[in-house]
Structure formats: structure tokens, C-alpha cells
Design a protein around this motif. Structure first.
Motif, PDB file in Angstrom:
ATOM      1  N   PHE A 177       0.827  -1.211   0.000  1.00 20.70           N
ATOM      2  CA  PHE A 177       0.000   0.000   0.000  1.00 20.70           C
ATOM      3  C   PHE A 177       0.864   1.264   0.000  1.00 20.70           C
ATOM      4  CE2 PHE A 177      -2.004   3.444   2.398  1.00 20.70           C
ATOM      5  CZ  PHE A 177      -3.114   3.687   1.611  1.00 20.70           C
ATOM      6  N   PHE A 178       1.813   1.349   0.918  1.00 23.88           N
ATOM      7  CA  PHE A 178       2.636   2.556   0.997  1.00 23.88           C
ATOM      8  C   PHE A 178       3.617   2.651  -0.175  1.00 23.88           C
ATOM      9  CE2 PHE A 178       1.104   2.563   5.386  1.00 23.88           C
ATOM     10  CZ  PHE A 178       0.744   3.898   5.504  1.00 23.88           C
ATOM     11  N   GLY A 179       4.101   1.526  -0.664  1.00 21.47           N
ATOM     12  CA  GLY A 179       4.966   1.552  -1.838  1.00 21.47           C
ATOM     13  C   GLY A 179       4.241   2.122  -3.043  1.00 21.47           C
ATOM     14  N   TYR A 180       3.032   1.623  -3.294  1.00 23.67           N
ATOM     15  CA  TYR A 180       2.235   2.134  -4.404  1.00 23.67           C
ATOM     16  C   TYR A 180       1.827   3.598  -4.162  1.00 23.67           C
ATOM     17  CZ  TYR A 180       1.588  -2.647  -6.189  1.00 23.67           C
ATOM     18  OH  TYR A 180       1.781  -3.908  -6.699  1.00 23.67           O
ATOM     19  N   THR A 181       1.485   3.929  -2.927  1.00 22.33           N
ATOM     20  CA  THR A 181       1.026   5.275  -2.615  1.00 22.33           C
ATOM     21  C   THR A 181       2.102   6.325  -2.899  1.00 22.33           C
ATOM     22  OG1 THR A 181      -0.528   4.449  -0.967  1.00 22.33           O
ATOM     23  CG2 THR A 181       0.107   6.758  -0.775  1.00 22.33           C
ATOM     24  N   LEU A 182       3.339   6.034  -2.544  1.00 25.63           N
ATOM     25  CA  LEU A 182       4.413   6.997  -2.817  1.00 25.63           C
ATOM     26  C   LEU A 182       4.576   7.231  -4.320  1.00 25.63           C
ATOM     27  CD1 LEU A 182       7.165   6.042  -0.216  1.00 25.63           C
ATOM     28  CD2 LEU A 182       5.580   7.970  -0.156  1.00 25.63           C
TER      29      LEU A 182
ATOM     30  N   SER B  18       3.620  10.854  -6.644  1.00 24.64           N
ATOM     31  CA  SER B  18       4.485  11.589  -7.565  1.00 24.64           C
ATOM     32  C   SER B  18       3.892  11.660  -8.969  1.00 24.64           C
ATOM     33  CB  SER B  18       5.890  10.989  -7.597  1.00 24.64           C
ATOM     34  OG  SER B  18       5.882   9.701  -8.154  1.00 24.64           O
ATOM     35  N   ILE B  19       3.199  10.623  -9.407  1.00 27.67           N
ATOM     36  CA  ILE B  19       2.604  10.633 -10.741  1.00 27.67           C
ATOM     37  C   ILE B  19       1.392  11.559 -10.780  1.00 27.67           C
ATOM     38  CG2 ILE B  19       1.517   9.227 -12.535  1.00 27.67           C
ATOM     39  CD1 ILE B  19       3.195   6.862 -11.436  1.00 27.67           C
ATOM     40  N   LEU B  20       0.587  11.534  -9.733  1.00 27.97           N
ATOM     41  CA  LEU B  20      -0.576  12.418  -9.679  1.00 27.97           C
ATOM     42  C   LEU B  20      -0.158  13.888  -9.648  1.00 27.97           C
ATOM     43  CD1 LEU B  20      -2.867  10.411  -7.229  1.00 27.97           C
ATOM     44  CD2 LEU B  20      -3.256  10.791  -9.683  1.00 27.97           C
ATOM     45  N   LYS B  21       0.957  14.181  -8.983  1.00 33.15           N
ATOM     46  CA  LYS B  21       1.467  15.555  -8.951  1.00 33.15           C
ATOM     47  C   LYS B  21       1.840  16.046 -10.344  1.00 33.15           C
ATOM     48  CE  LYS B  21       4.375  16.881  -5.727  1.00 33.15           C
ATOM     49  NZ  LYS B  21       5.492  16.853  -4.748  1.00 33.15           N
TER      50      LYS B  21
ATOM     51  N   ALA C  46      -2.399   6.722 -13.422  1.00 33.06           N
ATOM     52  CA  ALA C  46      -1.372   6.732 -12.377  1.00 33.06           C
ATOM     53  C   ALA C  46      -1.340   5.400 -11.627  1.00 33.06           C
ATOM     54  CB  ALA C  46      -1.616   7.883 -11.403  1.00 33.06           C
ATOM     55  N   PHE C  47      -2.503   4.843 -11.355  1.00 32.36           N
ATOM     56  CA  PHE C  47      -2.584   3.567 -10.651  1.00 32.36           C
ATOM     57  C   PHE C  47      -1.960   2.446 -11.481  1.00 32.36           C
ATOM     58  CE2 PHE C  47      -4.836  -0.301  -9.251  1.00 32.36           C
ATOM     59  CZ  PHE C  47      -4.487  -0.273  -7.908  1.00 32.36           C
ATOM     60  N   ARG C  48      -2.274   2.414 -12.777  1.00 34.84           N
ATOM     61  CA  ARG C  48      -1.685   1.391 -13.654  1.00 34.84           C
ATOM     62  C   ARG C  48      -0.166   1.538 -13.736  1.00 34.84           C
ATOM     63  NH1 ARG C  48      -6.103   2.276 -17.773  1.00 34.84           N
ATOM     64  NH2 ARG C  48      -4.479   3.464 -18.791  1.00 34.84           N
ATOM     65  N   VAL C  49       0.310   2.770 -13.819  1.00 34.84           N
ATOM     66  CA  VAL C  49       1.753   3.012 -13.873  1.00 34.84           C
ATOM     67  C   VAL C  49       2.411   2.557 -12.578  1.00 34.84           C
ATOM     68  CG1 VAL C  49       3.524   4.822 -13.945  1.00 34.84           C
ATOM     69  CG2 VAL C  49       1.631   4.855 -15.580  1.00 34.84           C
TER      70      VAL C  49
ATOM     71  N   VAL D 275       7.860   5.241 -14.628  1.00 40.00           N
ATOM     72  CA  VAL D 275       7.503   6.391 -13.799  1.00 40.00           C
ATOM     73  C   VAL D 275       8.261   7.631 -14.252  1.00 40.00           C
ATOM     74  CG1 VAL D 275       7.561   7.343 -11.445  1.00 40.00           C
ATOM     75  CG2 VAL D 275       6.944   4.959 -11.807  1.00 40.00           C
ATOM     76  N   HIS D 276       9.492   7.443 -14.723  1.00 42.63           N
ATOM     77  CA  HIS D 276      10.357   8.554 -15.079  1.00 42.63           C
ATOM     78  C   HIS D 276       9.720   9.518 -16.070  1.00 42.63           C
ATOM     79  CE1 HIS D 276      13.601  10.665 -17.160  1.00 42.63           C
ATOM     80  NE2 HIS D 276      14.196  10.646 -15.988  1.00 42.63           N
ATOM     81  N   GLN D 277       8.944   9.020 -16.997  1.00 43.65           N
ATOM     82  CA  GLN D 277       8.351   9.894 -18.007  1.00 43.65           C
ATOM     83  C   GLN D 277       7.354  10.880 -17.407  1.00 43.65           C
ATOM     84  OE1 GLN D 277       5.779   7.926 -20.896  1.00 43.65           O
ATOM     85  NE2 GLN D 277       5.547   6.217 -19.481  1.00 43.65           N
ATOM     86  N   TYR D 278       6.893  10.635 -16.180  1.00 42.92           N
ATOM     87  CA  TYR D 278       5.925  11.524 -15.553  1.00 42.92           C
ATOM     88  C   TYR D 278       6.573  12.512 -14.594  1.00 42.92           C
ATOM     89  CZ  TYR D 278       2.616   8.287 -17.510  1.00 42.92           C
ATOM     90  OH  TYR D 278       1.904   7.508 -18.392  1.00 42.92           O
ATOM     91  N   HIS D 279       7.855  12.372 -14.337  1.00 50.62           N
ATOM     92  CA  HIS D 279       8.569  13.307 -13.448  1.00 50.62           C
ATOM     93  C   HIS D 279       8.952  14.543 -14.219  1.00 50.62           C
ATOM     94  CE1 HIS D 279       9.838  10.312 -10.124  1.00 50.62           C
ATOM     95  NE2 HIS D 279       8.668  10.031 -10.598  1.00 50.62           N
TER      96      HIS D 279
END
Length: 183
Positions: A87-92, A96-99, A107-110, A178-182
């Protein structure tokens, strides 16, 4: 391919390959090795692993503290710790993706694609160390053995999971997604 230009950090790519060979300006891409699958340094893999470790550690510690404080047995406590680690791993990652302005479903799928293998390996190693360490499963919150074994198990999980993340990022998977969304 069009990168975000809101901050003026990236320029448009005009059909060039991801090897960067025909980019006019490389200065905007310093440290962005995820653009080149296959060329991943250990530092990038370690950062991705540390990101996963942070979420896993929060979940593991919280789960073990809650289960131990409530007097739950080892199986229930470990199950809670594992669920909370995911849960916390996915949440972190979601945070960052939602931001970056991505919708929740994407974001959830990513987050699932980026973190599932990393967290699973980390949890397998982390909990395996705790199960195999003599007396660790029966240690209480006030025992040095509880905290020492937990710290050691997370350190071992980090060391074992870093090569997994390096391999995944090098193939354009895991935290490379994930990098593409940062920004």
C-alpha cells in the motif's frame, strides 16, 4: 515525441531515436539515463530501490508495530505488514505521478507496473530474513532484536532488489515507466 515544455527544460524531439545521437541540446537531459534503455547506472537503480524501500519500510514497520501491539500472532502481523508495504509503496509512486497531472486510473496502472516486482522481491527477502533469524519472529517492540532484525532485513532487501531494479529499468520497465511523468 513531445516532452513537457512548461518549465522550458525540454525541447521537442523531431523523430530522433532514444539514443540521443541527433539531439541538438543535451543539457536538458543531464541525469535522464532512462531515455536510453540498456544504459542504466547503479545510482539510478539504487534511487529507484530506495524509493520502493521507503514505502516498504513504512508499511513493514507500521504493520509489525500494529500487529505486535495488538498481540496478533506472527502470521497475521506479517500479513498486515506485507499488505501495508505494498500500500505505501504504491502510494508513494501514485503521489508523484498524480502531482504530474496524470489521471488516477493511469497513475494507478503506472504504479502497479513500476513497483509490483520491486516490492514483491523486497518483501520476499525482507520477510525471509525475519522468518529465518532465530528468535526474530517472537521479538517484541521493546526488544533490540525486533528493531535490529527489521533494520537488517530491510538492508538485505535493498541490496538484493537493486540489481532487479537495474535490470528492469534497463529494459524500459519498473521505475523507467515512472520517469516519463517526473518533471
Amino acid at each position: 515525441m513531445q516532452h513537457d515544455t512548461r518549465n522550458g527544460e525540454h525541447q521537442q524531439h523531431h523523430g530522433q531515436g532514444h539514443d540521443g545521437s541527433s539531439h541538438a541540446d543535451h543539457s536538458a537531459h543531464v541525469g535522464h539515463t532512462a531515455h536510453s534503455p540498456g544504459r542504466v547506472d547503479w545510482a539510478m537503480a539504487a534511487r529507484a530501490t530506495l524509493h520502493c524501500l521507503t514505502g516498504c519500510a513504512i508499511g513493514e514497520i507500521l504493520g509489525m508495530v500494529i500487529g505486535t501491539a495488538l498481540g496478533w500472532g506472527n502470521t497475521g502481523t506479517m500479513a498486515l505488514a506485507i499488505v501495508l508495504a505494498f500500500f505505501f509503496g504504491y502510494t508513494l509512486t501514485l503521489r508523484s505521478i498524480l502531482k504530474a497531472g496524470v489521471d488516477f486510473r493511469t497513475a494507478f496502472r503506472v504504479a502497479l507496473a513500476a513497483d509490483t516486482l520491486s516490492i514483491a522481491v523486497m518483501e520476499l527477502i525482507d520477510n525471509g530474513v525475519i522468518v529465518l533469524w532465530p528468535g526474530a519472529m517472537d521479538a517484541q517492540l521493546a526488544d533490540a532484536l525486533f528493531w535490529g532484525t527489521l533494520a537488517l532485513s530491510l538492508a538485505v532487501a535493498f541490496v538484493v532488489t537493486t540489481p532487479v531494479n537495474k535490470w528492469m529499468i534497463g529494459r524500459g520497465k519498473g521505475h523507467a515507466v515512472v520517469h516519463q511523468y517526473h518533471h
